[in-house]
Design a protein around this motif. Structure first.
Motif, PDB file in Angstrom:
ATOM      1  N   GLY A  71       1.019  -1.151   0.001  1.00 57.63           N
ATOM      2  CA  GLY A  71       0.030   0.051  -0.079  1.00 57.63           C
ATOM      3  C   GLY A  71       0.978   1.312  -0.006  1.00 57.63           C
ATOM      4  O   GLY A  71       0.138   2.576  -0.158  1.00 57.63           O
ATOM      5  N   GLY A  72       2.157   1.253   0.211  1.00 53.96           N
ATOM      6  CA  GLY A  72       2.857   2.410   0.169  1.00 53.96           C
ATOM      7  C   GLY A  72       2.713   3.158   1.481  1.00 53.96           C
ATOM      8  O   GLY A  72       2.021   2.767   2.235  1.00 53.96           O
ATOM      9  N   GLY A  73       3.187   4.282   1.428  1.00 58.91           N
ATOM     10  CA  GLY A  73       3.294   5.140   2.753  1.00 58.91           C
ATOM     11  C   GLY A  73       3.983   4.605   4.047  1.00 58.91           C
ATOM     12  O   GLY A  73       4.820   3.845   3.784  1.00 58.91           O
ATOM     13  N   LYS A  74       3.478   4.893   4.937  1.00 58.49           N
ATOM     14  CA  LYS A  74       4.254   4.809   6.306  1.00 58.49           C
ATOM     15  C   LYS A  74       4.439   3.227   6.847  1.00 58.49           C
ATOM     16  O   LYS A  74       5.080   2.709   7.357  1.00 58.49           O
ATOM     17  N   PRO A  75       3.159   2.809   6.466  1.00 57.38           N
ATOM     18  CA  PRO A  75       3.008   1.271   6.989  1.00 57.38           C
ATOM     19  C   PRO A  75       3.995   0.392   6.084  1.00 57.38           C
ATOM     20  O   PRO A  75       4.900  -0.394   6.739  1.00 57.38           O
ATOM     21  N   LEU A  80       9.119  -2.847   5.693  1.00 50.93           N
ATOM     22  CA  LEU A  80      10.288  -2.973   4.888  1.00 50.93           C
ATOM     23  C   LEU A  80      11.451  -2.257   5.380  1.00 50.93           C
ATOM     24  O   LEU A  80      12.330  -2.250   4.730  1.00 50.93           O
ATOM     25  N   TRP A  81      11.476  -1.712   6.648  1.00 47.67           N
ATOM     26  CA  TRP A  81      12.552  -1.171   7.306  1.00 47.67           C
ATOM     27  C   TRP A  81      13.085   0.080   6.753  1.00 47.67           C
ATOM     28  O   TRP A  81      14.339   0.202   6.528  1.00 47.67           O
ATOM     29  N   ARG A  82      12.233   1.024   6.134  1.00 47.60           N
ATOM     30  CA  ARG A  82      12.745   2.065   5.503  1.00 47.60           C
ATOM     31  C   ARG A  82      12.813   2.980   6.591  1.00 47.60           C
ATOM     32  O   ARG A  82      13.756   4.165   6.307  1.00 47.60           O
ATOM     33  N   ASN A  83      12.180   3.151   7.436  1.00 44.58           N
ATOM     34  CA  ASN A  83      12.364   3.896   8.810  1.00 44.58           C
ATOM     35  C   ASN A  83      12.847   2.891   9.914  1.00 44.58           C
ATOM     36  O   ASN A  83      11.756   2.449  10.380  1.00 44.58           O
ATOM     37  N   LYS A  84      14.084   2.800  10.196  1.00 41.76           N
ATOM     38  CA  LYS A  84      14.329   1.682  11.152  1.00 41.76           C
ATOM     39  C   LYS A  84      14.246   2.154  12.323  1.00 41.76           C
ATOM     40  O   LYS A  84      13.982   1.298  13.387  1.00 41.76           O
ATOM     41  N   LYS A  85      14.191   3.538  12.764  1.00 40.36           N
ATOM     42  CA  LYS A  85      13.788   3.908  14.293  1.00 40.36           C
ATOM     43  C   LYS A  85      12.276   3.290  14.382  1.00 40.36           C
ATOM     44  O   LYS A  85      12.257   2.883  15.498  1.00 40.36           O
ATOM     45  N   ASN A  86      11.274   3.940  13.714  1.00 37.30           N
ATOM     46  CA  ASN A  86       9.827   3.283  13.924  1.00 37.30           C
ATOM     47  C   ASN A  86       9.724   1.907  14.090  1.00 37.30           C
ATOM     48  O   ASN A  86       9.017   1.382  14.712  1.00 37.30           O
ATOM     49  N   THR A  87      10.318   1.091  13.084  1.00 32.50           N
ATOM     50  CA  THR A  87      10.079  -0.446  12.850  1.00 32.50           C
ATOM     51  C   THR A  87      10.912  -0.906  14.363  1.00 32.50           C
ATOM     52  O   THR A  87      10.329  -1.905  14.955  1.00 32.50           O
ATOM     53  N   GLY A  88      11.915  -0.529  14.615  1.00 33.05           N
ATOM     54  CA  GLY A  88      12.443  -0.945  15.694  1.00 33.05           C
ATOM     55  C   GLY A  88      11.751  -0.637  16.891  1.00 33.05           C
ATOM     56  O   GLY A  88      11.563  -1.504  18.070  1.00 33.05           O
TER      57      GLY A  88
END
Length: 261
Positions: A71-75, A80-88
């Motif tokens: 779906g693209g975007g933030k989710p 896909l660990w594009r934003n490692k801080k949020n995913t971590g």
């Protein structure tokens, strides 16, 4: 004499026009042929062949990139660990909750009450201590749940539940034996996994897989797709043998569509 000279001049001009037209036609035809050759070279280049093969042989017939599939975007960035801080942070919070509830036998209501007690005590002491330390009191924000995200989440859950009901209905009608066997196998695997662990552990495993498997697949996309293609070919062969030896021998009545009066 003058007329003869004019006729010869016009004849020479017409001859030159014909020569230039032939030259331009030859140039245009040669340029067209060169363009066609370049297009053929581009089509036959290894990169073009690879792109066509990748488009055809992707897992589950996928044509879009993995980021667009989610779906693209933030989710999608989190999965896909594009934003490692949020995913971590999300994985760390889920792991902490699982440790509290599963390993330490903590309860949800107890955790909520203890968290509220601690927060209220800190804010109360801070608000009263500001008169002695001469500092501004804490600004407590107004917390309210927005309506639009809740409606979107409820609509998404409703859509997925209705789609699951539609799949179960199609499997129960008896028209597609392959879909029926797939649904039965999926439910059986889910029941076995549910017997091994409780719902919280199962939800935590699904959450971790959702934040790890897509990223690994995107990194090793070509290798996974090639292996999946070979596996699907082998599964189809085995299913054809099973169909010929077992399923084709099961007696089934003819399915006739009832005409509406």
């Amino acid at each position: 004499m003058v007329e003869h000279a004019e006729d010869s001049g016009s004849a020479a001009e017409s001859l030159m026009d014909k020569i230039t037209e032939k030259l331009h036609g030859h140039d245009s035809s040669s340029s067209d042929s060169d363009n066609e050759k370049e297009k053929e070279k581009e089509k036959s280049s290894p990169s073009a062949i690879k792109s066509v093969a990748n488009r055809v042989n992707r897992l589950f017939g996928r044509e879009k990139p993995v980021h667009q599939v989610f779906g693209g975007g933030k989710p999608a960035d989190m999965f896909l660990w594009r934003n490692k801080k949020n995913t971590g942070t999300a994985l760390g919070g889920a792991t902490l909750i699982w440790i509290l509830f599963e390993l330490l036998d903590y309860h949800l209501l107890t955790l909520i009450c203890h968290g509220l007690i601690l927060s209220l005590a800190i804010l109360f002491v801070w608000s009263n201590a500001t008169t002695f330390i001469h500092k501004s009191p804490p600004r407590i924000p107004e917390v309210s749940i927005p309506e639009e995200p809740v409606i979107e989440f409820a609509a998404a859950v409703r859509f997925e539940i209705n789609r699951a009901f539609a799949v179960l209905r199609d499997a129960a009608t008896g028209r597609d034996l392959k879909k029926f066997l797939a649904v039965i196998a999926g439910l059986w695997v889910l029941s076995v996994v549910g017997a091994w662990c409780n719902f919280l552990t199962l939800f935590y495993i699904a959450f971790v897989l959702l934040h790890t498997v897509p990223a690994v697949y995107e990194k090793y996309e070509d290798q996974v797709d090639a292996f999946a293609e070979k596996a699907m070919i082998e599964i189809k062969k085995q299913y054809a043998v099973f169909d010929a030896k077992v399923l084709s021998k099961i007696p089934r009545g003819p399915l006739k569509d009832k005409k509406r009066v």
